[in-house]
Design an enzyme around this catalytic site. Structure first.
Site, PDB file in Angstrom:
ATOM      1  N   ARG A 240      20.243  20.480   7.422  1.00 25.12           N
ATOM      2  CA  ARG A 240      20.187  18.941   6.772  1.00 25.12           C
ATOM      3  C   ARG A 240      21.025  18.017   7.559  1.00 25.12           C
ATOM      4  O   ARG A 240      21.106  16.764   7.005  1.00 25.12           O
ATOM      5  CB  ARG A 240      20.649  19.406   5.381  1.00 25.12           C
ATOM      6  CG  ARG A 240      19.646  20.000   4.653  1.00 25.12           C
ATOM      7  CD  ARG A 240      20.369  20.191   3.105  1.00 25.12           C
ATOM      8  NE  ARG A 240      20.806  19.276   2.549  1.00 25.12           N
ATOM      9  CZ  ARG A 240      21.746  18.953   1.716  1.00 25.12           C
ATOM     10  NH1 ARG A 240      22.248  20.211   1.305  1.00 25.12           N
ATOM     11  NH2 ARG A 240      22.462  18.146   1.350  1.00 25.12           N
TER      12      ARG A 240
ATOM     13  N   ASN B   3       1.474   1.704   7.000  1.00 23.64           N
ATOM     14  CA  ASN B   3       1.138   0.929   5.841  1.00 23.64           C
ATOM     15  C   ASN B   3       0.817   1.819   4.474  1.00 23.64           C
ATOM     16  O   ASN B   3       0.855   1.088   3.295  1.00 23.64           O
ATOM     17  CB  ASN B   3      -0.110   0.105   6.076  1.00 23.64           C
ATOM     18  CG  ASN B   3       0.090  -1.002   7.060  1.00 23.64           C
ATOM     19  OD1 ASN B   3       0.898  -1.790   6.904  1.00 23.64           O
ATOM     20  ND2 ASN B   3      -0.656  -0.717   8.250  1.00 23.64           N
TER      21      ASN B   3
ATOM     22  N   ARG C 235       0.743  -1.320  -0.106  1.00 22.81           N
ATOM     23  CA  ARG C 235      -0.078   0.032  -0.019  1.00 22.81           C
ATOM     24  C   ARG C 235       0.557   1.290   0.081  1.00 22.81           C
ATOM     25  O   ARG C 235       0.230   2.243  -0.138  1.00 22.81           O
ATOM     26  CB  ARG C 235      -1.047  -0.009   0.984  1.00 22.81           C
ATOM     27  CG  ARG C 235      -2.172  -0.900   0.926  1.00 22.81           C
ATOM     28  CD  ARG C 235      -3.120  -0.655   2.198  1.00 22.81           C
ATOM     29  NE  ARG C 235      -2.932  -1.585   3.318  1.00 22.81           N
ATOM     30  CZ  ARG C 235      -3.135  -1.202   4.277  1.00 22.81           C
ATOM     31  NH1 ARG C 235      -3.850  -0.106   4.730  1.00 22.81           N
ATOM     32  NH2 ARG C 235      -2.759  -1.937   5.320  1.00 22.81           N
TER      33      ARG C 235
ATOM     34  N   ASN D 176      30.691  23.976  -2.384  1.00 20.98           N
ATOM     35  CA  ASN D 176      31.783  22.692  -2.061  1.00 20.98           C
ATOM     36  C   ASN D 176      31.732  21.433  -2.695  1.00 20.98           C
ATOM     37  O   ASN D 176      32.376  20.206  -2.300  1.00 20.98           O
ATOM     38  CB  ASN D 176      30.859  22.390  -0.655  1.00 20.98           C
ATOM     39  CG  ASN D 176      29.475  21.849  -0.768  1.00 20.98           C
ATOM     40  OD1 ASN D 176      28.683  22.390  -1.690  1.00 20.98           O
ATOM     41  ND2 ASN D 176      29.039  21.048   0.137  1.00 20.98           N
TER      42      ASN D 176
HETATM   43 CA    CA Z   1       0.016  -5.012   9.468  1.00 22.85          CA
END
Ligand code: CA
Ligand code: UD1
Length: 431
Positions: A305, A233, A17, A358
């Site tokens: 970051r 999920n 999913r 950089n």
């Molecule tokens: Ca599950």
């Protein structure tokens, strides 16, 4: 550290999913993987010596992540994936002869906390149980395995939704998928699992019935804060978990004396430390591992970051991005800058629009920029790394600095200014 516990983390499933090429547990919240949150929580209990991560779908990617980041974790390949019980069985050989406890949990529950895991382990020991299941009471228990108790309240079994009777489906106590086993007592259970159920899988949940049939004490520990068992999920759930994690981090920082002007638009990773009286302004995004001192001003619209270490009384202003850098106390990077792979001393002032160049895209090498104490850059300076500005050195506005600048010197690269009188009106007459 008490080394009596080993963890088995289930991460072989496909995560259909998520609709993604990336394995489910490697999706990130504030640049940290879901599996990273689980492993960190397990390790932070201080009880766990070793982790076994069960990998299957896109095993190599998960395995590389584990290898690169966790020296106390090993991967066990599950192929094909025949169910959660079969998944744990993949660690059976590695656990042979182990005389301690094994905590089993899903690799997709980033909200689980070390405090809860510690309490869970303590409850198991207190009850002298052979098996403890972490349960939770849900208003809507659908899709979860249900905890079946007898009339005395003792745990008897876990029944999956697909195998449950209508009466069992009404039970609101569910299985979170977190278990603690005395391995010596329980390991044989994995030799006796079968797949005679609605899904044709080897269910881990069946170890409960096995324990009871073998006279082993089985308990359920009821989770206090249900959100800790929240499994990811889908991308929607990933965002929901991110919100919860961020809120937890921001509240903890505020409790510790950090001012967060607008928690609704501020994102800070849980691996960022910030000192008291630092103010974080709106729309700031801080990911990865960072350390920020006291009395700093961060944002609005700042981005850190990761691998950033900032001293006290530092200003990181609007539209400033910082990555993998050390910035010492009393230094200002106030406007529109990129500071990467750098070391800024104390009392440094970075002019608006200054950036570190950089990265060499041909060699793909990233180089360091160093500004010693008291150095200043004029607006729009480009610092072409590797480069060092020695103590109190300065750059003029608009300069491109591609070699080291000595102490107290001024670096200036600038085409001479020409002023052409009457140029505009002459041009207009031509039209
Ligand atoms: Ca599950
Ligand atoms: C499982 C439990 C259920 C519980 C729920 C909590 C079983 C049979 N059921 O159900 O009682 O309420 O978790 O979320 O255990 N995995 C593998 N290999 C496999 C199958 C699964 O590694 O062969 C991993 C998955 O990647 C996932 C975890 O195990 O991280 C749980 O698997 P999933 O299929 O989601 O179990 P549920 O059906 O949700």
């Amino acid at each position: 550290m008490n080394n009596s516990v080993k963890a088995v983390i289930l991460a072989a499933g496909k995560g259909t999913r998520m609709k993604s090429e990336t394995p489910k547990v490697l999706h990130k919240i504030l640049n940290k993987t879901i599996l990273g949150y689980v492993l960190d929580a397990v390790n932070a209990t201080g009880e766990v010596a070793e982790n076994y991560v069960i990998v299957g779908h896109q095993a190599e990617l998960v395995e590389n992540f584990v290898k690169e980041n966790y020296s106390n974790a090993k991967c066990c390949l599950q192929s094909p994936q025949l169910g959660t019980g079969h998944a744990v069985y993949q660690a059976y050989d590695s656990l042979k002869g182990f005389d301690g406890e094994v905590v089993i949990l899903n690799g997709d529950i980033p909200l689980i906390t070390p405090e809860t895991l510690k309490e869970f382990i303590a409850a198991h020991r207190e009850h002298k149980a052979s098996l403890t299941v972490m349960s939770a009471i849900f208003n809507d228990p659908s899709n979860y395995g249900r905890i079946i108790r007898d009339e005395k309240g003792s745990v008897k079994a876990i029944i999956e939704e697909k195998d449950a009777t209508p009466a069992q489906k009404k039970i609101q106590e569910i299985n979170t998928g977190v278990y603690l086993l005395n391995w010596k007592d329980m390991s044989d259970a994995f030799l006796h699992l079968d797949s005679n159920n609605a899904q044709g899988e080897y269910y881990l949940t069946d170890i409960v019935k096995w324990a009871i049939a073998n006279g082993l004490k089985t308990e359920a520990y009821v989770l206090k804060n249900n959100e800790e068992s929240f499994g990811i999920n889908s991308k929607i759930q990933l965002a929901q978990a991110g919100k919860i994690l961020n809120k937890r981090t921001l509240y903890k920082l505020m409790e510790d004396g950090v001012t967060i002007v607008d928690p609704d638009t501020t994102y800070i990773s849980c691996d960022t430390e910030i000192g008291a009286d630092t103010i974080v302004y709106p729309c700031t995004y801080i990911e990865g591992k960072n350390k920020i001192g006291k009395d700093c001003k961060i944002g609005p619209f700042a981005r850190l970051r990761g691998d950033v270490e900032i001293g006290d009384n530092v200003k990181i202003g609007n539209f400033v991005e910082v990555k993998k850098s050390v910035i010492k106390s009393n230094t200002n990077v106030s406007h529109l800058s990129y500071i990467g792979d750098s070391e800024l001393g104390s009392g440094v002032n970075i002019g608006a629009g200054t950036i570190t160049a950089n990265y060499d895209p041909i060699s793909k090498v990233k180089s360091r920029t160093v500004l010693e104490d008291g150095a200043n850059t004029g607006s729009n300076t480009v610092l072409v790394a590797p480069v060092t500005l020695k103590e109190n050195a300065m750059t003029a506005a608009g300069s491109v600095v591609s070699k080291n600048i000595e102490k107290d010197a001024l670096a200036i690269t600038r085409a001479p200014l020409r002023v052409i009188s009457g140029w505009v009106s002459r041009l207009k007459k031509h039209d």
